[in-house]
Write an enzyme that holds these catalytic residues in place. Structure first.
Site, PDB file in Angstrom:
ATOM      1  N   ASP A  17       0.886  -1.172   0.000  1.00  0.00           N
ATOM      2  CA  ASP A  17       0.000   0.000   0.000  1.00  0.00           C
ATOM      3  C   ASP A  17       0.916   1.212   0.000  1.00  0.00           C
ATOM      4  O   ASP A  17       1.632   1.465   0.973  1.00  0.00           O
ATOM      5  CB  ASP A  17      -0.889  -0.006   1.254  1.00  0.00           C
ATOM      6  CG  ASP A  17      -1.856   1.177   1.282  1.00  0.00           C
ATOM      7  OD1 ASP A  17      -1.555   2.216   0.653  1.00  0.00           O
ATOM      8  OD2 ASP A  17      -2.905   1.066   1.935  1.00  0.00           O
ATOM      9  N   ILE A  18       0.896   1.956  -1.084  1.00  0.00           N
ATOM     10  CA  ILE A  18       1.879   3.035  -1.252  1.00  0.00           C
ATOM     11  C   ILE A  18       1.654   4.204  -0.289  1.00  0.00           C
ATOM     12  O   ILE A  18       2.536   5.049  -0.133  1.00  0.00           O
ATOM     13  CB  ILE A  18       1.929   3.553  -2.716  1.00  0.00           C
ATOM     14  CG1 ILE A  18       0.581   4.137  -3.145  1.00  0.00           C
ATOM     15  CG2 ILE A  18       2.391   2.437  -3.652  1.00  0.00           C
ATOM     16  CD1 ILE A  18       0.648   4.897  -4.472  1.00  0.00           C
ATOM     17  N   ASN A  72       2.300   3.328 -10.858  1.00  0.00           N
ATOM     18  CA  ASN A  72       1.027   3.222 -11.584  1.00  0.00           C
ATOM     19  C   ASN A  72      -0.186   3.443 -10.684  1.00  0.00           C
ATOM     20  O   ASN A  72      -1.199   3.978 -11.128  1.00  0.00           O
ATOM     21  CB  ASN A  72       0.951   1.835 -12.236  1.00  0.00           C
ATOM     22  CG  ASN A  72      -0.421   1.527 -12.753  1.00  0.00           C
ATOM     23  OD1 ASN A  72      -0.832   2.008 -13.814  1.00  0.00           O
ATOM     24  ND2 ASN A  72      -1.185   0.735 -11.995  1.00  0.00           N
ATOM     25  N   TYR A 101      -7.978  15.100  -8.707  1.00  0.00           N
ATOM     26  CA  TYR A 101      -7.201  14.238  -9.605  1.00  0.00           C
ATOM     27  C   TYR A 101      -6.237  15.070 -10.446  1.00  0.00           C
ATOM     28  O   TYR A 101      -5.057  14.744 -10.582  1.00  0.00           O
ATOM     29  CB  TYR A 101      -8.162  13.452 -10.490  1.00  0.00           C
ATOM     30  CG  TYR A 101      -7.493  12.435 -11.385  1.00  0.00           C
ATOM     31  CD1 TYR A 101      -6.991  11.241 -10.865  1.00  0.00           C
ATOM     32  CD2 TYR A 101      -7.369  12.663 -12.752  1.00  0.00           C
ATOM     33  CE1 TYR A 101      -6.382  10.301 -11.688  1.00  0.00           C
ATOM     34  CE2 TYR A 101      -6.772  11.727 -13.587  1.00  0.00           C
ATOM     35  CZ  TYR A 101      -6.282  10.554 -13.053  1.00  0.00           C
ATOM     36  OH  TYR A 101      -5.682   9.624 -13.875  1.00  0.00           O
ATOM     37  N   LYS A 154      -2.017  14.948 -10.424  1.00  0.00           N
ATOM     38  CA  LYS A 154      -1.193  14.553 -11.572  1.00  0.00           C
ATOM     39  C   LYS A 154      -0.268  15.697 -11.997  1.00  0.00           C
ATOM     40  O   LYS A 154       0.854  15.451 -12.457  1.00  0.00           O
ATOM     41  CB  LYS A 154      -2.081  14.082 -12.728  1.00  0.00           C
ATOM     42  CG  LYS A 154      -2.861  12.794 -12.415  1.00  0.00           C
ATOM     43  CD  LYS A 154      -1.959  11.601 -12.130  1.00  0.00           C
ATOM     44  CE  LYS A 154      -2.723  10.284 -12.095  1.00  0.00           C
ATOM     45  NZ  LYS A 154      -1.878   9.123 -11.791  1.00  0.00           N
ATOM     46  N   VAL A 163      -8.445   4.712 -20.815  1.00  0.00           N
ATOM     47  CA  VAL A 163      -8.243   3.260 -20.842  1.00  0.00           C
ATOM     48  C   VAL A 163      -9.447   2.524 -20.252  1.00  0.00           C
ATOM     49  O   VAL A 163     -10.019   2.945 -19.234  1.00  0.00           O
ATOM     50  CB  VAL A 163      -6.979   2.886 -20.031  1.00  0.00           C
ATOM     51  CG1 VAL A 163      -6.560   1.457 -20.360  1.00  0.00           C
ATOM     52  CG2 VAL A 163      -5.839   3.849 -20.310  1.00  0.00           C
ATOM     53  N   ARG A 164      -9.800   1.383 -20.872  1.00  0.00           N
ATOM     54  CA  ARG A 164     -10.916   0.546 -20.391  1.00  0.00           C
ATOM     55  C   ARG A 164     -10.516  -0.211 -19.130  1.00  0.00           C
ATOM     56  O   ARG A 164     -10.057  -1.363 -19.185  1.00  0.00           O
ATOM     57  CB  ARG A 164     -11.334  -0.461 -21.465  1.00  0.00           C
ATOM     58  CG  ARG A 164     -12.224   0.108 -22.534  1.00  0.00           C
ATOM     59  CD  ARG A 164     -12.828  -0.959 -23.408  1.00  0.00           C
ATOM     60  NE  ARG A 164     -11.872  -1.761 -24.134  1.00  0.00           N
ATOM     61  CZ  ARG A 164     -11.221  -1.391 -25.227  1.00  0.00           C
ATOM     62  NH1 ARG A 164     -11.414  -0.187 -25.720  1.00  0.00           N
ATOM     63  NH2 ARG A 164     -10.362  -2.211 -25.814  1.00  0.00           N
ATOM     64  N   THR A 165     -10.620   0.492 -18.010  1.00  0.00           N
ATOM     65  CA  THR A 165     -10.328  -0.099 -16.698  1.00  0.00           C
ATOM     66  C   THR A 165     -11.458   0.334 -15.770  1.00  0.00           C
ATOM     67  O   THR A 165     -12.372   1.066 -16.173  1.00  0.00           O
ATOM     68  CB  THR A 165      -8.994   0.447 -16.150  1.00  0.00           C
ATOM     69  OG1 THR A 165      -9.146   1.871 -15.999  1.00  0.00           O
ATOM     70  CG2 THR A 165      -7.830   0.153 -17.064  1.00  0.00           C
TER      71      THR A 165
HETATM   72  P1  NAP Z   1      -7.720   1.318 -11.777  1.00  0.00           P
HETATM   73  O1  NAP Z   1      -8.303   0.296 -12.646  1.00  0.00           O
HETATM   74  O2  NAP Z   1      -8.623   2.093 -10.872  1.00  0.00           O
HETATM   75  O3  NAP Z   1      -6.553   0.624 -10.898  1.00  0.00           O
HETATM   76  C1  NAP Z   1      -5.896   1.387  -9.921  1.00  0.00           C
HETATM   77  C2  NAP Z   1      -4.911   0.497  -9.202  1.00  0.00           C
HETATM   78  O4  NAP Z   1      -4.276   1.297  -8.189  1.00  0.00           O
HETATM   79  C3  NAP Z   1      -5.581  -0.674  -8.462  1.00  0.00           C
HETATM   80  O5  NAP Z   1      -4.743  -1.804  -8.529  1.00  0.00           O
HETATM   81  C4  NAP Z   1      -5.670  -0.176  -7.030  1.00  0.00           C
HETATM   82  O6  NAP Z   1      -5.668  -1.189  -6.057  1.00  0.00           O
HETATM   83  C5  NAP Z   1      -4.344   0.584  -6.968  1.00  0.00           C
HETATM   84  N1  NAP Z   1      -4.256   1.465  -5.807  1.00  0.00           N
HETATM   85  C6  NAP Z   1      -5.044   2.489  -5.428  1.00  0.00           C
HETATM   86  N2  NAP Z   1      -4.626   3.008  -4.279  1.00  0.00           N
HETATM   87  C7  NAP Z   1      -3.529   2.303  -3.907  1.00  0.00           C
HETATM   88  C8  NAP Z   1      -2.645   2.343  -2.809  1.00  0.00           C
HETATM   89  N3  NAP Z   1      -2.805   3.225  -1.801  1.00  0.00           N
HETATM   90  N4  NAP Z   1      -1.605   1.474  -2.760  1.00  0.00           N
HETATM   91  C9  NAP Z   1      -1.415   0.578  -3.757  1.00  0.00           C
HETATM   92  N5  NAP Z   1      -2.246   0.464  -4.806  1.00  0.00           N
HETATM   93  C10 NAP Z   1      -3.277   1.318  -4.882  1.00  0.00           C
HETATM   94  O7  NAP Z   1      -6.915   2.411 -12.606  1.00  0.00           O
HETATM   95  P2  NAP Z   1      -6.192   2.335 -14.049  1.00  0.00           P
HETATM   96  O8  NAP Z   1      -7.119   2.873 -15.046  1.00  0.00           O
HETATM   97  O9  NAP Z   1      -5.573   1.005 -14.236  1.00  0.00           O
HETATM   98  O10 NAP Z   1      -5.085   3.460 -13.811  1.00  0.00           O
HETATM   99  C11 NAP Z   1      -3.700   3.188 -13.778  1.00  0.00           C
HETATM  100  C12 NAP Z   1      -2.969   4.502 -13.883  1.00  0.00           C
HETATM  101  O11 NAP Z   1      -3.303   5.161 -15.126  1.00  0.00           O
HETATM  102  C13 NAP Z   1      -3.313   5.516 -12.788  1.00  0.00           C
HETATM  103  O12 NAP Z   1      -2.145   6.216 -12.416  1.00  0.00           O
HETATM  104  C14 NAP Z   1      -4.279   6.452 -13.477  1.00  0.00           C
HETATM  105  O13 NAP Z   1      -4.316   7.725 -12.871  1.00  0.00           O
HETATM  106  C15 NAP Z   1      -3.702   6.485 -14.862  1.00  0.00           C
HETATM  107  N6  NAP Z   1      -4.647   6.915 -15.890  1.00  0.00           N
HETATM  108  C16 NAP Z   1      -5.732   6.160 -16.182  1.00  0.00           C
HETATM  109  C17 NAP Z   1      -6.618   6.587 -17.168  1.00  0.00           C
HETATM  110  C18 NAP Z   1      -7.819   5.764 -17.553  1.00  0.00           C
HETATM  111  O14 NAP Z   1      -8.577   6.199 -18.447  1.00  0.00           O
HETATM  112  N7  NAP Z   1      -8.050   4.607 -16.974  1.00  0.00           N
HETATM  113  C19 NAP Z   1      -6.395   7.809 -17.830  1.00  0.00           C
HETATM  114  C20 NAP Z   1      -5.275   8.562 -17.512  1.00  0.00           C
HETATM  115  C21 NAP Z   1      -4.399   8.088 -16.548  1.00  0.00           C
HETATM  116  P3  NAP Z   1      -7.041  -1.805  -5.430  1.00  0.00           P
HETATM  117  O15 NAP Z   1      -7.516  -2.856  -6.389  1.00  0.00           O
HETATM  118  O16 NAP Z   1      -6.613  -2.340  -4.100  1.00  0.00           O
HETATM  119  O17 NAP Z   1      -8.020  -0.661  -5.312  1.00  0.00           O
END
Ligand code: NAP
Length: 233
Positions: free
Chosen positions: A60-61, A87, A156, A160, A189-191
């Site tokens: 946990d960061i 990430n 957010y 960033k 991204v599709r997440t």
């Molecule tokens: P996501 O699906 O919400 O996944 C976020 C990840 O971060 C999860 O594994 C989550 O763990 C983990 N996390 C959150 N808080 C944490 C903590 N305190 N310690 C350790 N892990 C933690 O997000 P994503 O879309 O994959 O995003 C990845 C990166 O891309 C992020 O930096 C995001 O800001 C960036 N980004 C995403 C998009 C997009 O459209 N998706 C766009 C621009 C930038 P848990 O499962 O435990 O919650």
């Protein structure tokens, strides 16, 4: 790349998991870190042939004890750290702007997206310095670009923007240690964060951070990329 060790935060799902898979495919030994070790192990079990190159550890960061325990484990287990992909992040803004922002959600967001990444970087840079090699990738967002800054998602966005500033600062500090530090936007991204209608798959989004994580010695540092192309801050 076979002896290189890469650490990816927030890698149990979404983009982080895709980055783990892509780095393992390139022959790195990858540490898939996850707040929950169980969710991390479950994610790793779906990696197929490359799963054997992947170790799983809880991290946990935002928790200093967790970061310290992880750092000790990494030292004992691998004795090195070559790549860090910051990430992990959260996006908890409600429908608010700068004037109406709930400052508690701003604080919580900064704790993860800025201070969590910063804390983990501080912990792992000594191992990179010892190896005279390092690649740090800060997964940021175009939402944090000052040059195109707009209203909405203030917590957010600010987190960033601050991560981008940290990128430039430490890139300068680490330039002479063989450590390259860059930020990138993965696109929409599709997440879980980006939603099911986002146009970019996690695998496509992993291309830029993986490229930055494996840069050659004469690669860039202190820059911001999207689709492997440099962006204005
Ligand atoms: P996501 O699906 O919400 O996944 C976020 C990840 O971060 C999860 O594994 C989550 O763990 C983990 N996390 C959150 N808080 C944490 C903590 N305190 N310690 C350790 N892990 C933690 O997000 P994503 O879309 O994959 O995003 C990845 C990166 O891309 C992020 O930096 C995001 O800001 C960036 N980004 C995403 C998009 C997009 O459209 N998706 C766009 C621009 C930038 P848990 O499962 O435990 O919650």
């Amino acid at each position: 790349m076979s002896d290189r060790v890469a650490v990816v935060s927030g890698a149990n799902r979404g983009l982080g998991l895709a980055i783990v898979r892509a780095l393992a495919e390139r022959g790195l030994r990858v540490v898939l870190t996850s707040r929950s070790r169980e969710r991390g192990a479950e994610a790793a079990s779906g990696l197929g042939a490359h799963g054997s190159a992947v170790a799983v550890h809880a991290l946990d960061i935002t928790d200093a004890d967790s970061v310290a325990e992880f750092t000790s484990w990494l030292h004992v287990t691998f004795g090195r750290c070559d790549v860090l992909v910051n990430n992990a992040a959260i996006f908890i803004d409600g429908p608010q702007d700068g004037i109406t922002a709930d400052l508690d959600s701003v604080r919580v967001t900064l704790e993860t997206n800025l201070l969590g990444a910063w804390q983990l970087t501080q912990a792992l840079v000594p191992a990179m310095r010892a190896g005279r090699y390092g690649r740090i990738v800060n997964v940021s967002s175009s939402a944090g670009r000052l040059s195109t800054m707009r209203m909405g998602a203030p917590a957010y966005r600010i987190s960033k923007t601050a991560l981008n500033a940290l990128t430039r600062m430490i890139a300068d500090e680490l330039r002479d240690d063989g450590i390259l530090v860059n930020a990138c936007c993965p696109g929409k991204v599709r997440t879980d964060m980006g939603g099911p209608a986002a146009p970019v798959s996690p695998e496509e989004a992993a291309v830029t951070p993986v490229w930055l994580a494996t840069l050659p010695a004469d690669g860039p540092t202190g820059k911001f990329y999207r689709d492997c192309r440099e962006q204005e801050w």
